[in-house]
Structure formats: structure tokens, C-alpha cells
Write a protein that holds these residues in place. Structure first.
Motif, PDB file in Angstrom:
ATOM      1  N   GLY A 203     -10.146  75.639   4.283  1.00  0.00           N
ATOM      2  CA  GLY A 203      -9.885  74.707   3.192  1.00  0.00           C
ATOM      3  C   GLY A 203      -8.781  73.717   3.510  1.00  0.00           C
ATOM      4  N   GLU A 204      -7.986  74.001   4.560  1.00  0.00           N
ATOM      5  CA  GLU A 204      -6.926  73.097   5.005  1.00  0.00           C
ATOM      6  C   GLU A 204      -7.442  71.995   5.922  1.00  0.00           C
ATOM      7  OE1 GLU A 204      -3.137  72.986   5.007  1.00  0.00           O
ATOM      8  OE2 GLU A 204      -3.610  73.755   3.020  1.00  0.00           O
ATOM      9  N   MET A 205      -8.733  72.030   6.257  1.00  0.00           N
ATOM     10  CA  MET A 205      -9.279  70.992   7.145  1.00  0.00           C
ATOM     11  C   MET A 205      -9.126  69.606   6.527  1.00  0.00           C
ATOM     12  SD  MET A 205     -12.839  72.269   8.830  1.00  0.00           S
ATOM     13  CE  MET A 205     -12.963  73.726   9.866  1.00  0.00           C
ATOM     14  N   ILE A 206      -8.789  68.640   7.362  1.00  0.00           N
ATOM     15  CA  ILE A 206      -8.742  67.248   6.930  1.00  0.00           C
ATOM     16  C   ILE A 206     -10.162  66.692   6.838  1.00  0.00           C
ATOM     17  CG2 ILE A 206      -7.912  64.934   7.544  1.00  0.00           C
ATOM     18  CD1 ILE A 206      -5.607  66.435   9.070  1.00  0.00           C
ATOM     19  N   PHE A 207     -10.948  66.967   7.858  1.00  0.00           N
ATOM     20  CA  PHE A 207     -12.358  66.560   7.888  1.00  0.00           C
ATOM     21  C   PHE A 207     -13.218  67.813   7.878  1.00  0.00           C
ATOM     22  CE2 PHE A 207      -9.857  63.439  10.292  1.00  0.00           C
ATOM     23  CZ  PHE A 207     -10.050  62.324   9.485  1.00  0.00           C
ATOM     24  N   SER A 208     -14.145  67.894   6.936  1.00  0.00           N
ATOM     25  CA  SER A 208     -14.990  69.073   6.785  1.00  0.00           C
ATOM     26  C   SER A 208     -15.976  69.192   7.949  1.00  0.00           C
ATOM     27  CB  SER A 208     -15.752  68.998   5.467  1.00  0.00           C
ATOM     28  OG  SER A 208     -16.724  67.958   5.531  1.00  0.00           O
ATOM     29  N   VAL A 209     -16.617  70.348   8.034  1.00  0.00           N
ATOM     30  CA  VAL A 209     -17.645  70.551   9.061  1.00  0.00           C
ATOM     31  C   VAL A 209     -18.723  69.477   8.943  1.00  0.00           C
ATOM     32  CG1 VAL A 209     -19.474  72.097   9.855  1.00  0.00           C
ATOM     33  CG2 VAL A 209     -17.221  73.032   9.258  1.00  0.00           C
ATOM     34  N   ALA A 210     -19.182  69.232   7.724  1.00  0.00           N
ATOM     35  CA  ALA A 210     -20.234  68.223   7.526  1.00  0.00           C
ATOM     36  C   ALA A 210     -19.767  66.843   7.959  1.00  0.00           C
ATOM     37  CB  ALA A 210     -20.664  68.207   6.064  1.00  0.00           C
ATOM     38  N   GLU A 211     -18.544  66.487   7.632  1.00  0.00           N
ATOM     39  CA  GLU A 211     -18.017  65.172   8.007  1.00  0.00           C
ATOM     40  C   GLU A 211     -17.873  65.044   9.521  1.00  0.00           C
ATOM     41  OE1 GLU A 211     -15.340  64.083   4.052  1.00  0.00           O
ATOM     42  OE2 GLU A 211     -14.515  65.432   5.591  1.00  0.00           O
TER      43      GLU A 211
END
Length: 271
Positions: A203-211
Motif C-alpha cells: 500500500g506504500e507503493m507510489i505506482f501500483s502494479v497495474a500502473e
């Protein structure tokens, strides 16, 4: 479903990991994980006796994302990236759980750990939309983006410092995408000799897996069997006070919730 590659007396086999920890063959001998991802598997309903669990696959390419966790950006003191920062690790760096991380301390001294969620591509992806990107994922696994910080930062680019042989532990298996409800709601931890050093969430990711998938696929084709390393959270040894690096004999365990634990001992003679 969890799928793995194991070593048997007759060679490597691609297997399904059963709930009781046993293995059942997903393919005949000689078929590797990339064949399975491409749909060339036959469930042969054969129990397999394994001598060891290997890296689940040798990726076609490894696409890695740097500085993708807010907490890691904060600890490193670097600027927040405006778009995913892409680099690569050579596929020759891949090892499985239980195999040693080996380096020569006269060549690399500041060797660090990085727990990461790894994404295994299951369909060819080119210029896909973020809303559709997760449909191209076969499954997820755990990675340790081992990094020689002295080489990485000294070179001015990251490939050499992150591509030394044994510097990409991967596994222990691939969990298929249908079993991961939300890749942005997974916990990640690293332990060195049992000491908790990283503890965060995707949840701390700046860019999600999909992005990330959408962004990469606009620039280059993601092929079946490619692996994306999605970044690491806070807790790297390089940014600790005092700075900490891996030493000979230490055991590094990286874990992503529901995906398994990847464990590797360090061999660095003289360190």
C-alpha cells in the motif's frame, strides 16, 4: 494455485504445491515454467519427490522499478519520482530459495537486501491500459533485489551493482493471480539472522502494479515469463544508522504475505 520448479533425481520438474506441502507434476519432464505459462502444461497427476525447490523460472527479462515506496523515498532522502524509474537485472543473477548469495568482499563491500513483490507476466502486453493491466498477470512471487551499493552508486547507473551472480533470489513458488485479491494490500518483511529489518506494505507503493505494467508496456513489449520487481520499502541497510551490510554466514529471509518465504545464506569469505 501455487506452482514451483523442483529438483528431482531425474532433473527439474514443474509442479503444483499442494496444501499439505507435497508436489504434483504439472508437466512432463523437460517442460519448464515458461512453457507452462504459455499453456503447454499437462496435469499428469503424478506425485513428485523433490530434492530441492529451485527458482520458479528463468525470466525472459527482469524489469525492476526503483524508488517506488513512499517510506523508502523518505529514508533515502531522494526526490519523489514523477514516473516509474526503470532498470534491469541480468537473468543470470537469479537463484532459488536455499541457494547462497555469494560475493567477493574485495570486489563489493556494501551489499544490501531489498524485499520486493515480483509480478510474473502471463500474456504478451503492449501498450495496455492500467484498468486492464492486471489481466496480463499470471501470478506473483517474492524477490530479493540484492544490491552492491558501492558499485550501484559508484557507477552512476544501477545494472552492474544489482546484477552480480546470485543477486536475484526468486521464489519459492508462483502464486497465481486469482489467489491474490489485491496486490496493493500485501505485507512485506525482511529478517537478517532473525532480526526484523524491513516491515511495510505494498500500500506504500507510489505506482501500483497495474500502473507499472501499463507504463512499461508503452515503451516495450512485456512477454510471457517476464518478471517485474516492483520496488522495496524502508529498512535497507544502506540507509540505517550506522550503515549495515550483509556479512558472511548471515541468513536473509524475505517474505510477502500469502506468497511464501525466500531464505538465502550469505557466503562472502573474509567478510
Amino acid at each position: 494455485m501455487k506452482v514451483a520448479t523442483v529438483q528431482t533425481s531425474g532433473g527439474s520438474r514443474v509442479v503444483r504445491v499442494e496444501d499439505d506441502g507435497s508436489f504434483r507434476a504439472l508437466a512432463l519432464a523437460g517442460v519448464d515454467m515458461r512453457d507452462v505459462l504459455a499453456g503447454r502444461a499437462i496435469d499428469v497427476a503424478e506425485t513428485v519427490d523433490a530434492d530441492a525447490v529451485l527458482a520458479p523460472l528463468r525470466p525472459g527479462k527482469i524489469v525492476a522499478i526503483g524508488l517506488n515506496y513512499l517510506d523508502h523515498v523518505r529514508e533515502s532522502g531522494m526526490d519523489l519520482p514523477g514516473e516509474p524509474l526503470i532498470f534491469t537485472k541480468f537473468t543470470s543473477s537469479v537463484i532459488g530459495t536455499g541457494e547462497p548469495i555469494i560475493f567477493d568482499p574485495s570486489f563489493a563491500t556494501r551489499v544490501d537486501w531489498e524485499v520486493e513483490l515480483a509480478v510474473v507476466i502471463g500474456r504478451t502486453a503492449r501498450d495496455v491500459a492500467a484498468d486492464d493491466a492486471l489481466s496480463y498477470v499470471f501470478g506473483y512471487t517474492v524477490a530479493n533485489d540484492v544490491s552492491a551499493r558501492d558499485l550501484q552508486l559508484g557507477d552512476g547507473q544501477w545494472v552492474r551493482g544489482k546484477s552480480l551472480d546470485t543477486f536475484c533470489p526468486l521464489g519459492p513458488w508462483i502464486t497465481t493471480a486469482d489467489e491474490v485479491i489485491d496486490p496493493q494490500a500485501l505485507s512485506l518483511t525482511t529478517r537478517v539472522d532473525g532480526e526484523l529489518v524491513q516491515d511495510s506494505s505494498t500500500g506504500e507503493m507510489i505506482f501500483s502494479v497495474a500502473e507499472i505494467i501499463a507504463f512499461c508496456s508503452r515503451a516495450f513489449t512485456l512477454e510471457v515469463g517476464d518478471v517485474i520487481l516492483t520496488g522495496t520499502p524502508w529498512g535497507c541497510g544502506e540507509f540505517a544508522t550506522p550503515r549495515r551490510s550483509l556479512k558472511d554466514g548471515e541468513v536473509v529471509e524475505v517474505e510477502v504475505s500469502g506468497l511464501g518465504v525466500l531464505s538465502n545464506q550469505v557466503i562472502a569469505p573474509g567478510r
